[in-house]
Design an enzyme around this catalytic site. Structure first.
Site, mmCIF file in Angstrom:
data_model
loop_
_atom_site.group_PDB
_atom_site.id
_atom_site.type_symbol
_atom_site.label_atom_id
_atom_site.label_comp_id
_atom_site.label_asym_id
_atom_site.label_seq_id
_atom_site.Cartn_x
_atom_site.Cartn_y
_atom_site.Cartn_z
ATOM 1 N N GLU A 167 41.693 13.675 -68.063
ATOM 2 C CA GLU A 167 42.248 12.484 -67.409
ATOM 3 C C GLU A 167 41.149 11.603 -66.824
ATOM 4 O O GLU A 167 41.398 10.755 -65.962
ATOM 5 C CB GLU A 167 43.260 12.914 -66.345
ATOM 6 C CG GLU A 167 44.422 13.727 -66.902
ATOM 7 C CD GLU A 167 45.592 12.897 -67.447
ATOM 8 O OE1 GLU A 167 45.914 11.869 -66.854
ATOM 9 O OE2 GLU A 167 46.175 13.281 -68.488
ATOM 10 N N HIS A 173 46.762 14.034 -60.063
ATOM 11 C CA HIS A 173 45.317 13.872 -60.265
ATOM 12 C C HIS A 173 44.631 14.218 -58.942
ATOM 13 O O HIS A 173 45.198 13.991 -57.874
ATOM 14 C CB HIS A 173 44.954 12.419 -60.601
ATOM 15 C CG HIS A 173 45.384 11.956 -61.957
ATOM 16 N ND1 HIS A 173 45.977 10.733 -62.182
ATOM 17 C CD2 HIS A 173 45.276 12.553 -63.176
ATOM 18 C CE1 HIS A 173 46.214 10.591 -63.483
ATOM 19 N NE2 HIS A 173 45.823 11.682 -64.103
ATOM 20 N N CYS A 195 43.119 4.387 -58.366
ATOM 21 C CA CYS A 195 43.552 4.502 -59.776
ATOM 22 C C CYS A 195 43.163 3.261 -60.551
ATOM 23 O O CYS A 195 42.936 3.315 -61.753
ATOM 24 C CB CYS A 195 45.070 4.619 -59.878
ATOM 25 S SG CYS A 195 45.766 6.016 -59.040
HETATM 26 O O1 SUG Z 1 49.320 8.633 -65.439
HETATM 27 N N1 SUG Z 1 51.633 6.351 -64.087
HETATM 28 C C1 SUG Z 1 50.254 6.821 -64.204
HETATM 29 C C2 SUG Z 1 49.570 6.684 -62.880
HETATM 30 C C3 SUG Z 1 48.096 6.964 -62.989
HETATM 31 C C4 SUG Z 1 47.420 6.985 -61.659
HETATM 32 N N2 SUG Z 1 46.030 7.209 -61.810
HETATM 33 C C5 SUG Z 1 45.261 7.940 -60.996
HETATM 34 N N3 SUG Z 1 45.768 8.730 -60.089
HETATM 35 N N4 SUG Z 1 43.989 7.883 -61.161
HETATM 36 C C6 SUG Z 1 50.242 8.274 -64.676
HETATM 37 O O2 SUG Z 1 51.107 9.051 -64.262
HETATM 38 C C7 SUG Z 1 53.801 5.701 -64.960
HETATM 39 C C8 SUG Z 1 54.333 4.830 -66.064
HETATM 40 C C9 SUG Z 1 55.817 4.645 -65.994
HETATM 41 O O3 SUG Z 1 56.532 5.553 -65.550
HETATM 42 O O4 SUG Z 1 56.292 3.563 -66.410
HETATM 43 C C10 SUG Z 1 52.370 6.137 -65.190
HETATM 44 O O5 SUG Z 1 51.941 6.272 -66.313
#
Ligand code: SUG
Length: 448
Positions: free
Chosen positions: A174, A250, A371
């Site tokens: 990730e 994460h 993020c």
């Molecule tokens: O991978 N949300 C992302 C959020 C990523 C956050 N990044 C970090 N913590 N670095 C994920 O879960 C949600 C998309 C949706 O439900 O429409 C989403 O992909």
């Protein structure tokens, strides 16, 4: 030579929506099917970039991706013209259309893992695009991510790019969301801290019971090998499986580090004391003085951390050596977290100031300030070798806000994703964007 931490923020794409796609990410699950406002989302992100630039930090921008991803839908068997592919997916497999429309590439902390030149064997800055293979909608990001990063950091004398790891769960990666670098100075060798959720091959490591652990130890080790990091320059730690089960998908939802400082929650890791001792010893060998700030669960619970995204903050070094924390508005909305932050900044410690940003559109999908940015430590020569089109300036901010105003909708719900007109709007917008950012052809519709 002077060195910098440059934050490249993901520009929110025109299809930003709430698809409920990320099991294990509490915000994504609980806001599923709400209508979104892509225009507001992009402007909120741009406002943060502008503010950091105006505070004197080096700031860049990372382009969004082509969505809906028609090529991905074709790989799943939908055929015909582009409009027919979308119509057929909408009719027969709406969840696949929703996934192919996600603007999730905005969370560029997941785009790649980056090792600065001071840490790597060949003295170049290394990038490994993250395979993000825990979630289908994210697993389709890395080919375009690689092309965009390649167009931003093109000079092979300074930059080395690695393809994403094999696309299987055993190498689930990730990117920088599970990677932090400690150093005395950005230009000096430091310690790269890789946090994993489970091991794919070694059953001695515990795993969460409920939600997936997205990052494996084996993926982190492969990235460290690819980047040519020395054993003395790497520390691995396991995320506490029980916090993953509480929504910490994460590590950057429960800890953040910068310079010589790790700011973390008491429950973030397994074998915390051993891990802290190793960080201290290894950073010590690089001439650094490791410091940690532990937030006790008695003051901030894991639940409050997940709701407020306290740790998904940007910890930034100021010229006088003190630090600044960039937090989302949700931290001010949580009494316990806000109280903790007041006591932190008034205690005379390293973190002296907190700045609050409204990133609600992204937050509702589980994406906070940290993020939204990919950190790249660069010395002056390397910074000069970056494609200048992606470095934030006042004129670029103006151009991008006008571009968003011209091309983005202010409301998007699931039904709108089935509208083939949306694809045309996105392609028109992105074609113009590649010219604004001087990226060349990076999108499938520009290449094929
Ligand atoms: O991978 N949300 C992302 C959020 C990523 C956050 N990044 C970090 N913590 N670095 C994920 O879960 C949600 C998309 C949706 O439900 O429409 C989403 O992909």
């Amino acid at each position: 030579m002077k060195s910098y931490e440059v934050n490249f923020d993901g520009l929110v794409g025109p299809t930003h929506n709430y698809g409920g796609l990320s099991y294990g990410n509490v915000a994504s699950q609980s806001n599923s099917q709400q209508s979104s406002n892509p225009k507001e989302a992009a402007l909120q992100g741009l406002a943060k970039m502008k503010a950091l630039m105006e505070m004197g930090f080096q700031q860049g921008v990372l382009a969004p991706q082509e969505r809906p991803d028609v090529a991905a839908l074709r790989r799943l068997g939908f055929a015909g013209s582009d409009a027919q592919v979308i119509e057929r997916a909408a009719k027969d497999a709406m969840p696949l259309l929703v996934a192919s429309c996600s603007a999730s590439s905005m969370w560029v902390a997941n785009a790649a893992t980056v090792s600065p030149s001071a840490d790597t064997a060949d003295g170049r800055v290394h990038f490994t695009a993250a395979n993000l293979n825990c979630k289908y909608h994210r697993s389709i990001e890395h080919p375009t991510t690689s092309r965009v990063l390649g167009a931003m950091f093109a000079d092979q004398k300074h930059f080395a790019h690695h393809a994403a790891l094999p696309a299987v769960a055993q190498f689930g990666d990730e990117g920088a969301a599970n990677h932090t670098r400690f150093c005395r100075d950005y230009g000096q060798a430091g310690v790269e801290f890789f946090v994993f959720g489970r091991s794919a091959f070694d059953t001695r490591y515990p795993a969460p019971q409920k939600y997936p652990a997205r990052q494996t130890l084996e993926a982190s080790q492969a990235v460290a090998r690819l980047h040519g990091l020395s054993d003395d320059g790497v520390v691995y730690a396991q995320q506490n499986p029980s916090v993953i089960d509480q929504g910490v998908f994460h590590n950057d939802v429960i800890a953040v580090g910068n310079g010589e400082v790790l700011f973390y929650h008491e429950d973030a890791f397994l074998e915390t004391d051993k891990m802290l001792a190793e960080l201290q010893a290894k950073l010590g060998k690089c001439g650094g003085n490791f410091q940690s700030i532990c937030v006790p669960r008695s003051q901030v619970s894991v639940e409050d951390a997940v709701r407020s995204y306290l740790f998904n903050s940007q910890l930034l070094s100021r010229a006088d050596g003190s630090m600044l924390l960039i937090v989302p508005e949700e931290c001010r909305g949580n009494e316990r977290v806000w109280q903790y932050l007041q006591s932190l900044t008034s205690s005379g410690g390293l973190i002296r100031e907190v700045k609050v940003f409204d990133l609600k559109q992204s937050m509702q999908n589980g994406g906070g300030p940290a993020c939204l940015r990919l950190r790249v430590a660069l010395n002056q020569t390397e910074l000069a070798a970056v494609n200048p089109g992606v470095i934030m300036t006042a004129p670029l901010y103006g151009t991008l806000t006008q571009w968003v105003d011209r091309h983005y909708r202010d409301r998007l719900s699931e039904n709108d994703l089935a509208d083939p007109q949306l694809l045309l709007e996105c392609r028109t917008a992105l074609d113009e964007l590649t010219q604004i950012l001087k990226l060349g052809a990076v999108y499938p519709f520009q290449i094929n």
